[in-house]
Design a protein around this motif. Structure first.
Motif, PDB file in Angstrom:
ATOM      1  N   ARG A 179       1.168  -1.454  -0.109  1.00  0.00           N
ATOM      2  CA  ARG A 179       0.417   0.186  -0.244  1.00  0.00           C
ATOM      3  C   ARG A 179       0.536   0.973  -0.081  1.00  0.00           C
ATOM      4  O   ARG A 179       0.368   2.560  -0.933  1.00  0.00           O
ATOM      5  CB  ARG A 179      -0.826  -0.383   1.656  1.00  0.00           C
ATOM      6  N   THR A 180       1.641   1.148   0.849  1.00  0.00           N
ATOM      7  CA  THR A 180       2.926   2.335   0.289  1.00  0.00           C
ATOM      8  C   THR A 180       3.072   3.258  -0.555  1.00  0.00           C
ATOM      9  O   THR A 180       3.943   3.791  -1.014  1.00  0.00           O
ATOM     10  CB  THR A 180       4.165   2.335   1.506  1.00  0.00           C
ATOM     11  N   ASP A 181       3.555   1.417  -1.832  1.00  0.00           N
ATOM     12  CA  ASP A 181       3.617   1.880  -3.054  1.00  0.00           C
ATOM     13  C   ASP A 181       2.460   2.839  -3.639  1.00  0.00           C
ATOM     14  O   ASP A 181       3.152   4.280  -5.170  1.00  0.00           O
ATOM     15  CB  ASP A 181       3.996   1.321  -3.931  1.00  0.00           C
ATOM     16  N   GLY A 373      14.711   3.341 -18.780  1.00  0.00           N
ATOM     17  CA  GLY A 373      15.426   2.064 -17.914  1.00  0.00           C
ATOM     18  C   GLY A 373      14.790   1.475 -16.765  1.00  0.00           C
ATOM     19  O   GLY A 373      14.807   0.620 -16.199  1.00  0.00           O
ATOM     20  N   VAL A 374      14.535   2.671 -16.095  1.00  0.00           N
ATOM     21  CA  VAL A 374      13.788   1.788 -14.554  1.00  0.00           C
ATOM     22  C   VAL A 374      12.739   1.495 -14.377  1.00  0.00           C
ATOM     23  O   VAL A 374      11.869   0.943 -13.752  1.00  0.00           O
ATOM     24  CB  VAL A 374      14.251   3.882 -13.554  1.00  0.00           C
ATOM     25  N   ARG A 375      11.826   2.004 -15.150  1.00  0.00           N
ATOM     26  CA  ARG A 375      10.309   1.490 -15.692  1.00  0.00           C
ATOM     27  C   ARG A 375      10.571   0.481 -15.971  1.00  0.00           C
ATOM     28  O   ARG A 375      10.039  -0.518 -15.287  1.00  0.00           O
ATOM     29  CB  ARG A 375      10.110   2.292 -16.107  1.00  0.00           C
ATOM     30  N   GLN A 376      11.557   0.172 -17.078  1.00  0.00           N
ATOM     31  CA  GLN A 376      11.638  -1.418 -17.506  1.00  0.00           C
ATOM     32  C   GLN A 376      12.333  -2.297 -16.255  1.00  0.00           C
ATOM     33  O   GLN A 376      12.069  -3.427 -16.262  1.00  0.00           O
ATOM     34  CB  GLN A 376      12.943  -1.651 -18.182  1.00  0.00           C
ATOM     35  N   THR A 384      12.310  -0.427  -7.065  1.00  0.00           N
ATOM     36  CA  THR A 384      11.082   0.147  -6.454  1.00  0.00           C
ATOM     37  C   THR A 384      10.199   1.610  -7.485  1.00  0.00           C
ATOM     38  O   THR A 384      10.065   1.592  -8.329  1.00  0.00           O
ATOM     39  CB  THR A 384      11.282   0.304  -5.390  1.00  0.00           C
ATOM     40  N   THR A 385       8.724   1.127  -6.661  1.00  0.00           N
ATOM     41  CA  THR A 385       7.880   2.378  -7.471  1.00  0.00           C
ATOM     42  C   THR A 385       8.514   3.300  -7.065  1.00  0.00           C
ATOM     43  O   THR A 385       8.358   4.622  -7.608  1.00  0.00           O
ATOM     44  CB  THR A 385       6.663   2.130  -6.569  1.00  0.00           C
ATOM     45  N   LEU A 389       9.122   7.093  -9.363  1.00  0.00           N
ATOM     46  CA  LEU A 389       8.897   8.109  -9.035  1.00  0.00           C
ATOM     47  C   LEU A 389       9.959   9.236  -9.170  1.00  0.00           C
ATOM     48  O   LEU A 389       9.853  10.187  -9.943  1.00  0.00           O
ATOM     49  CB  LEU A 389       8.239   8.327  -8.497  1.00  0.00           C
ATOM     50  N   ASN A 390      11.025   8.928  -8.606  1.00  0.00           N
ATOM     51  CA  ASN A 390      12.006   9.647  -8.354  1.00  0.00           C
ATOM     52  C   ASN A 390      13.153   9.684  -9.390  1.00  0.00           C
ATOM     53  O   ASN A 390      13.363  11.346 -10.201  1.00  0.00           O
ATOM     54  CB  ASN A 390      12.643   9.551  -7.651  1.00  0.00           C
TER      55      ASN A 390
END
Length: 493
Positions: A179-181, A373-376, A384-385, A389-390
């Motif tokens: 739920r935190t994500d 790259g981070v999304r993949q 992590t989510t 986002l960052n």
């Protein structure tokens, strides 16, 4: 009716600011400059002030021309004494007089010189106003483009974060994330909505500023063109500015006018010669007023006036004029220093913005690759989510910085050209219909002229006190030293 007018005005203002009801048309910087050049109130007011200043040459040259006046008088008297005389008496008189200056010791000649110098200073002040207005046009144009780009970035970011929240929610429902994500995604989405609202507000502010200086709400603005004449070398920019900056040139003409006023004040010590003539007559009976023509005479002569004692008035005027010339000389040096500062500041900002622009382009490129790259990696559980986002936030910040850097470099270049005196209408748009302040001057200068004006002006300058240039400042070496120091510490490409 009043309420209806107010309502229409409010609608017009809203349309101007938000552009909701405004027609969408393509605009170029040259079109915006041409419109502001024709309609900007500050520029139009300065042109009117210059035309008013042109009248000073007419007033100064009026001293070369004769003055003509008509005098008509009448009186009535009644005697209440006991003497056996006619108790009622009246009289009437009429005359025409003419007076012509022959020689004033240079008072008229020097006033003409001072008026011409003040008019030239006014033209430079008009140039300064024109360049300030055009710099505002360029700044507002660049601001609208920048804020439009930032709004596009914020809208794109909002779309990405909405998809990210949908993805996080779906993954949370199947137990892949916590739920935190989801809460992190919701927080970033809320922040993005706030950023988008701020971007829309800032764009409205910039559109209003554009409409105020240009005269219409911006449409679909074309990309910013390359500004002509932007110097690549600081030394050259400074040398041009010290010659062409309108504030420096205006101060120089003000100094010339002050020097001429000193000579005019000294001319008050000299004699003046004036020719006079009158024609008229008088009658001691109103009933025979028409018979004045039978009792007229012509009088002609010349008057030489020599000042012997004025109670210190002339010496005070000379001292006052000398101090004003001294102040004008100091003002020239002050404008030089202001120009040194303006050129140095604008050049430094241009170099800084260019470096930021180059770094920003690389930052956007790298952040785009990193974000993808981070999304993949997040999809296969390696990130992590929060990492996604960052990285998305870093990409949007880099894009906003890049948009701001483009605007900052462009505005700094415009300010540099203005400091150099090279941001005039024809410099930016060769097809612009140029306002020529000399045309009105040439039109009014000889208003009321007589054939002997030139001869009398030449005579008036004979034996007149010479115009002595104000002593070049002991500050001149300081000025050279200051310039050397600015050049030495100036930023380089």
């Amino acid at each position: 009716m009043l309420n209806r007018s107010r309502a229409l005005t409010s609608v017009a203002v809203i349309a101007m600011v938000t552009g909701i009801s405004a027609p969408a048309w393509a605009e170029t910087l040259q079109e915006a400059i041409a419109l502001a050049y024709r309609t900007n109130p500050s520029l139009l007011a300065q042109r009117a002030n210059q035309r008013a200043l042109d009248e000073s040459i007419v007033q100064a040259r009026a001293g070369l021309r004769p003055t003509l006046d008509l005098t008509v008088s009448g009186s009535y008297a009644r005697d209440y004494s006991d003497a056996p005389i006619d108790r009622d008496s009246d009289s009437a008189a009429a005359s025409v007089g003419v007076s012509q200056n022959l020689w004033t010791g240079g008072r008229v000649g020097h006033s003409i010189t001072a008026a011409d110098a003040q008019i030239l200073a006014g033209r430079e002040n008009l140039r300064d106003t024109e360049q300030s207005v055009l710099a505002l046009v360029i700044q507002s144009y660049a601001d609208v483009i920048r804020d439009g780009e930032i709004l596009r970035i914020r809208e794109a970011n909002l779309g990405v974060l909405r998809r990210q929240l949908d993805e996080s929610t779906a993954r949370f429902e199947v137990g892949e994330i916590t739920r935190t994500d989801v809460a992190q995604s919701e927080a970033r989405l809320a922040q993005s909505e706030a950023d988008l609202a701020n971007a829309r507000a800032q764009l409205s502010v910039s559109r209003a500023a554009y409409a105020a200086v240009v005269g219409q709400s911006p449409g679909d603005l074309a990309p910013m063109p390359v500004l002509p004449g932007v110097p690549a070398d600081f030394d050259n920019a400074l040398d041009v500015a010290l010659v062409d900056n309108p504030a420096i040139r205006a101060a120089g003409y003000d100094l010339q006018a002050a020097e001429a006023n000193v000579a005019a004040a000294k001319a008050e010590y000299l004699p003046s010669l004036r020719a006079t003539a009158s024609y008229g007559g008088a009658n001691t009976d109103f009933d025979r007023f028409g018979d004045i023509a039978d009792n007229t005479r012509l009088t002609a002569g010349a008057t030489l006036s020599v000042p012997l004692f004025t109670g210190g008035l002339n010496s005070s005027r000379v001292a006052q004029a000398l101090e004003r010339a001294n102040a004008a000389q100091i003002a020239v040096e002050g404008e030089r220093r202001n120009t040194l500062q303006a050129v140095s500041s604008a050049y430094a900002q241009s170099i800084s913005a260019r470096s930021t622009l180059q770094a920003g382009q690389e930052a956007v490129r790298a952040a785009t690759v990193a974000a993808e790259g981070v999304r993949q990696e997040a999809q296969v559980g390696l990130r992590t989510t929060l990492d996604v986002l960052n990285q998305e936030l870093e990409l949007r910040n880099a894009e906003v910085t890049l948009a701001s850097a483009r605007r900052n470099e462009y505005v700094a270049q415009a300010n540099l050209l203005a400091a150099m005196g090279k941001l005039e209408g024809p410099d930016l748009d060769p097809t612009l219909e140029v306002y020529d302040p000399a045309a009105n001057y040439n039109r009014v200068r000889n208003r009321g002229a007589l054939p002997w004006d030139g001869v009398l002006e030449t005579i008036d300058r004979v034996a007149a006190p010479p115009i002595v240039p104000a002593a070049d400042a002991e500050d001149a070496p300081v000025d050279a030293q200051l310039k050397s120091e600015v050049v030495r510490t100036a930023p380089r490409n």
